[in-house]
Write an enzyme that holds these catalytic residues in place. Structure first.
Site, mmCIF file in Angstrom:
data_model
loop_
_atom_site.group_PDB
_atom_site.id
_atom_site.type_symbol
_atom_site.label_atom_id
_atom_site.label_comp_id
_atom_site.label_asym_id
_atom_site.label_seq_id
_atom_site.Cartn_x
_atom_site.Cartn_y
_atom_site.Cartn_z
ATOM 1 N N HIS A 61 0.718 -1.264 0.216
ATOM 2 C CA HIS A 61 0.165 -0.146 0.106
ATOM 3 C C HIS A 61 0.731 1.196 -0.164
ATOM 4 O O HIS A 61 1.889 1.594 0.656
ATOM 5 C CB HIS A 61 -0.877 0.215 0.837
ATOM 6 C CG HIS A 61 -0.622 0.293 2.432
ATOM 7 N ND1 HIS A 61 -0.209 1.189 3.242
ATOM 8 C CD2 HIS A 61 -0.516 -0.994 3.343
ATOM 9 C CE1 HIS A 61 0.135 0.985 4.443
ATOM 10 N NE2 HIS A 61 0.082 -0.235 4.625
ATOM 11 N N GLU B 215 -4.630 2.080 2.619
ATOM 12 C CA GLU B 215 -4.946 0.931 3.601
ATOM 13 C C GLU B 215 -5.273 1.252 4.984
ATOM 14 O O GLU B 215 -6.079 0.789 5.666
ATOM 15 C CB GLU B 215 -3.874 -0.011 3.223
ATOM 16 C CG GLU B 215 -3.919 -1.283 3.927
ATOM 17 C CD GLU B 215 -3.367 -1.398 5.325
ATOM 18 O OE1 GLU B 215 -3.735 -2.239 6.045
ATOM 19 O OE2 GLU B 215 -2.752 -0.174 5.835
ATOM 20 N N GLU B 216 -4.487 2.226 5.254
ATOM 21 C CA GLU B 216 -4.356 2.437 6.796
ATOM 22 C C GLU B 216 -5.703 2.729 7.327
ATOM 23 O O GLU B 216 -6.039 2.482 8.386
ATOM 24 C CB GLU B 216 -3.403 3.556 6.966
ATOM 25 C CG GLU B 216 -2.027 3.152 6.759
ATOM 26 C CD GLU B 216 -1.391 1.912 7.702
ATOM 27 O OE1 GLU B 216 -2.150 1.646 8.820
ATOM 28 O OE2 GLU B 216 -0.333 1.691 7.612
HETATM 29 ZN ZN LIG Z 1 0.777 -1.398 6.312
#
Ligand SMILES: [Zn+2]
Length: 483
Positions: free
Chosen positions: A291, A337-338
């Site tokens: 990511h 993603e986070e």
């Molecule tokens: Zn990660």
């Protein structure tokens, strides 16, 4: 080019050797070459050459140096998000990928702002805290209340509301090792709503991390619908130790917390994709990647610049040496993603009608390596190929795992839909010392570690792309296993 490489010379020597002793070759070897469902000896030699040559190469280290220096922190939806996307597109092109494109990913954004805390009684002193991602702000001049300590989210859940009402909840759940991440992280993601249900005014957790440095760890948290939103922060492990000592003295501990973090408008970023085109089955592909976004405190070197660099370098290494994979090798650098797997979800949605085209999926998102194990999630007919992949990877110190692989956070949705997957387990001994902190920076990267991981991904991508048989994405066998 391939014909000039050492590998070609070695392969030539091997062919000459075998040809010169045709009549002496055992029936065992003859059987091997006639079995079209596994790799030939010659193909295994190529894979072994790739393993050793990629391990001696430094491309992933250089790519990561570029990302962390030229872009730095890449909070999703921030101005740096757009700079990271531009960097990724340009880097894929510079590395010679055959196709480079972007796919849109939309999500709500969040901004950090001021983050301050101090103990105001009984022994005044500052605390180092950071807001958790998605946290609302405190009133502009902060809020002050007594701390109430819980050993874990579970203990908070069973607490009487009277003990929590009007206070700041302190979850003091110390993470001892990487295997505890899921359990301890639950306090970070769910603690605020549990605390708010019982009338708390804020929550400050002990950082979810294994270090003893004075760095608070950020990370995402979520509010349950219909529950009031209270400010949520984490304090460093060092500060949490001190708070515990102070609480042991038996006097009420009062803390002032000031956060100005806030939700902002919706933003559209991109999954950035580079592909090496397959020579025989170009519409089928091996899916690797990491990511592109990171938290904003460090420069996202281990999380997840390393995963981006490892997988970009793996595909690039194959292309640079003139090797042509049968199937395409696609590297996806996922957006955001986070803060909720937005890039992974968007990719699964955009490609859900072409799942059978994915030969195998494997994301790198647990740091710089080394890879310690490879597990698979394939149809049984492909077990012979997986065994050959294990044999080629074994000299890197990579153990053989079972057939229940998890391909990483952004590809978990694809696996749930029955996409053949591989898990290349990255060693996480020091990962949770650095993860989501200001200490997640390039100087922590060790070339020997990231080069080993890159070699592992190079072998995996090459062998999966060249497998004589498909691994079964969308097959009934894989669809039947929902996990
Ligand atoms: Zn990660």
């Amino acid at each position: 080019m391939f014909s000039k490489s050492k590998m070609a010379l070695r392969a030539f020597a091997l062919i000459a050797m075998v040809a010169g002793s045709t009549y002496a070759v055992s029936s065992n070897a003859a059987e091997k070459t006639s079995d079209t469902t596994i790799f030939s000896e010659k193909e295994l030699q190529t894979a072994a050459w790739l393993r050793d040559a990629a391990r001696a190469d430094n491309a992933s280290y250089r790519i990561l140096e570029s990302l962390t220096t030229e872009v730095g922190p890449r909070l999703a939806g921030s101005p740096a998000d757009a700079r990271a996307v531009a960097w990724a597109e340009a880097k894929f092109k510079e590395l010679g990928f055959d196709k480079v494109w972007k796919e849109p990913v939309s999500f709500p954004t969040w901004q950090r702002g001021i983050e301050k805390a101090e103990i105001i009684a009984p022994f005044p002193q500052p605390l180092l805290v950071t807001a958790l991602g998605n946290s609302v702000a405190t009133p502009a001049d902060g809020l002050s209340a007594e701390l109430v300590q819980f050993a874990s989210l579970k203990e908070l859940m069973s607490a009487a509301p009277d003990s929590v009402k009007g206070k700041i909840v302190f979850i003091n759940h110390k993470m001892q090792n990487a295997s505890e991440y899921g359990a301890v992280q639950a306090g970070r993601t769910k603690g605020a709503s549990e605390a708010a249900r019982k009338g708390a005014v804020a929550i400050i957790i002990r950082s979810v991390g294994t270090d003893s440095h004075r760095f608070p760890h950020t990370g995402v948290m979520n509010y349950d619908d219909g529950v009031s939103k209270i400010p949520a922060a984490a304090m460093s492990n060092s500060d949490a130790d001190m708070v515990v000592r102070m609480l042991k003295r038996g006097k009420p501990v009062t803390v002032k917390l000031q956060l100005s973090s806030a939700a902002a408008s919706t933003y559209t970023s991109y999954n950035v994709i580079g592909e090496i085109t397959g020579s025989e089955l170009p519409n089928e592909y091996v899916l690797i990647g990491g990511h592109l976004d990171s938290w904003d405190l460090g420069t996202g070197a281990i999380d997840d610049g390393a995963g981006c660099a490892i997988t970009m370098a793996a595909a690039e290494f194959i292309k640079r040496h003139g090797l042509k994979p049968k199937r395409s090798i696609r590297v996806v650098l996922f957006a955001n993603e986070e803060q909720g797997l937005f890039g992974g979800k968007a990719y699964a949605q955009a490609h859900e009608k072409q799942l059978a085209a994915i030969q195998a999926a494997s994301e790198a998102d647990s740091g710089q390596g080394p890879v310690t194990q490879m597990s698979s999630f394939v149809r049984p007919e492909a077990f012979g190929i997986v065994k050959q992949m294990h044999n080629v990877l074994a000299p890197l110190g990579i153990a053989a795992g079972g057939n229940n692989a998890y391909p990483g956070p952004d590809m978990g949705g694809l696996r749930a839909l029955g996409v053949a997957s591989f898990g290349l387990t990255l060693k996480t001994d020091d990962y949770f010392d650095l993860h989501h902190t200001p200490d997640d920076t390039f100087d922590k990267i060790e070339p020997a570690r990231i080069n080993q991981a890159t070699a592992a991904y190079t072998v995996f991508a090459w062998m999966a792309a060249n497998s004589p048989i498909g691994f079964g994405s969308g097959a009934e066998y894989l669809k039947a296993i929902k996990q």
